[in-house]
Design a protein around this motif. Structure first.
Motif, PDB file in Angstrom:
ATOM      1  N   ILE A  46      35.343  42.037  40.606  1.00  0.00           N
ATOM      2  CA  ILE A  46      36.644  41.372  40.488  1.00  0.00           C
ATOM      3  C   ILE A  46      37.545  42.250  39.621  1.00  0.00           C
ATOM      4  O   ILE A  46      37.727  41.993  38.435  1.00  0.00           O
ATOM      5  N   PRO A  47      38.127  43.293  40.209  1.00  0.00           N
ATOM      6  CA  PRO A  47      38.991  44.180  39.426  1.00  0.00           C
ATOM      7  C   PRO A  47      40.387  43.585  39.225  1.00  0.00           C
ATOM      8  O   PRO A  47      40.774  42.623  39.901  1.00  0.00           O
ATOM      9  N   GLU A  48      41.113  44.170  38.303  1.00  0.00           N
ATOM     10  CA  GLU A  48      42.512  43.800  38.064  1.00  0.00           C
ATOM     11  C   GLU A  48      43.266  43.805  39.397  1.00  0.00           C
ATOM     12  O   GLU A  48      43.092  44.703  40.216  1.00  0.00           O
ATOM     13  N   GLY A  49      44.091  42.779  39.629  1.00  0.00           N
ATOM     14  CA  GLY A  49      44.904  42.709  40.843  1.00  0.00           C
ATOM     15  C   GLY A  49      44.212  42.103  42.049  1.00  0.00           C
ATOM     16  O   GLY A  49      44.746  42.136  43.156  1.00  0.00           O
ATOM     17  N   THR A  50      43.035  41.517  41.861  1.00  0.00           N
ATOM     18  CA  THR A  50      42.274  40.938  42.972  1.00  0.00           C
ATOM     19  C   THR A  50      42.944  39.708  43.552  1.00  0.00           C
ATOM     20  O   THR A  50      43.451  38.859  42.826  1.00  0.00           O
ATOM     21  N   ASN A  51      42.930  39.611  44.891  1.00  0.00           N
ATOM     22  CA  ASN A  51      43.281  38.360  45.568  1.00  0.00           C
ATOM     23  C   ASN A  51      41.991  37.555  45.619  1.00  0.00           C
ATOM     24  O   ASN A  51      41.052  37.915  46.324  1.00  0.00           O
ATOM     25  N   VAL A  52      41.915  36.464  44.872  1.00  0.00           N
ATOM     26  CA  VAL A  52      40.665  35.709  44.776  1.00  0.00           C
ATOM     27  C   VAL A  52      40.238  35.111  46.116  1.00  0.00           C
ATOM     28  O   VAL A  52      39.062  34.816  46.313  1.00  0.00           O
ATOM     29  N   GLU A  53      41.165  34.970  47.036  1.00  0.00           N
ATOM     30  CA  GLU A  53      40.808  34.431  48.350  1.00  0.00           C
ATOM     31  C   GLU A  53      40.009  35.428  49.184  1.00  0.00           C
ATOM     32  O   GLU A  53      39.406  35.055  50.181  1.00  0.00           O
ATOM     33  N   SER A  54      39.973  36.687  48.760  1.00  0.00           N
ATOM     34  CA  SER A  54      39.216  37.696  49.496  1.00  0.00           C
ATOM     35  C   SER A  54      37.776  37.832  48.998  1.00  0.00           C
ATOM     36  O   SER A  54      36.983  38.564  49.585  1.00  0.00           O
ATOM     37  N   LEU A  55      37.427  37.119  47.917  1.00  0.00           N
ATOM     38  CA  LEU A  55      36.075  37.203  47.370  1.00  0.00           C
ATOM     39  C   LEU A  55      35.097  36.379  48.201  1.00  0.00           C
ATOM     40  O   LEU A  55      35.460  35.327  48.740  1.00  0.00           O
ATOM     41  N   SER A  56      33.864  36.855  48.285  1.00  0.00           N
ATOM     42  CA  SER A  56      32.797  36.126  48.996  1.00  0.00           C
ATOM     43  C   SER A  56      32.061  35.253  47.984  1.00  0.00           C
ATOM     44  O   SER A  56      31.347  35.766  47.121  1.00  0.00           O
ATOM     45  N   ASP A  57      32.247  33.953  48.085  1.00  0.00           N
ATOM     46  CA  ASP A  57      31.630  33.026  47.137  1.00  0.00           C
ATOM     47  C   ASP A  57      30.244  32.602  47.610  1.00  0.00           C
ATOM     48  O   ASP A  57      30.021  32.384  48.798  1.00  0.00           O
ATOM     49  N   SER A  58      29.321  32.487  46.633  1.00  0.00           N
ATOM     50  CA  SER A  58      27.969  32.046  46.956  1.00  0.00           C
ATOM     51  C   SER A  58      27.689  30.640  46.436  1.00  0.00           C
ATOM     52  O   SER A  58      26.687  30.027  46.806  1.00  0.00           O
TER      53      SER A  58
END
Length: 79
Positions: A46-58
């Motif tokens: 999760i780097p600076e400037g991340t769009n959290v909607e693009s993360l794969s949640d477990s």
């Protein structure tokens, strides 16, 4: 370990936000957008400037009140 980054959410209309991150020993991370109640878990970076909607949640959980600091995220994860 906790940290805060500047990120955003939304695809058509990006909304800037602070993202609080709680890192586990196994490399997974719990994160929440400032003022949010849904805490998500990911193994993604999760780097600076991340769009959290693009993360794969477990995994995820809902906290009983808005989270507005790293300390509040720590309390929610460790409760």
């Amino acid at each position: 370990m906790t940290t805060t980054i500047n990120g955003f959410y939304g695809h058509l209309r990006p909304n800037p936000c602070e993202v609080f991150i709680y890192e586990n020993r196994n490399g997974s991370k719990w994160y929440v957008v400032e003022g949010g109640t849904i805490v998500n878990k990911t193994f993604d970076e999760i780097p600076e400037g991340t769009n959290v909607e693009s993360l794969s949640d477990s995994d995820c959980f809902t906290w009983s009140s808005p989270i507005n600091s790293e300390e509040e995220l720590t309390n929610a994860v460790e409760d």
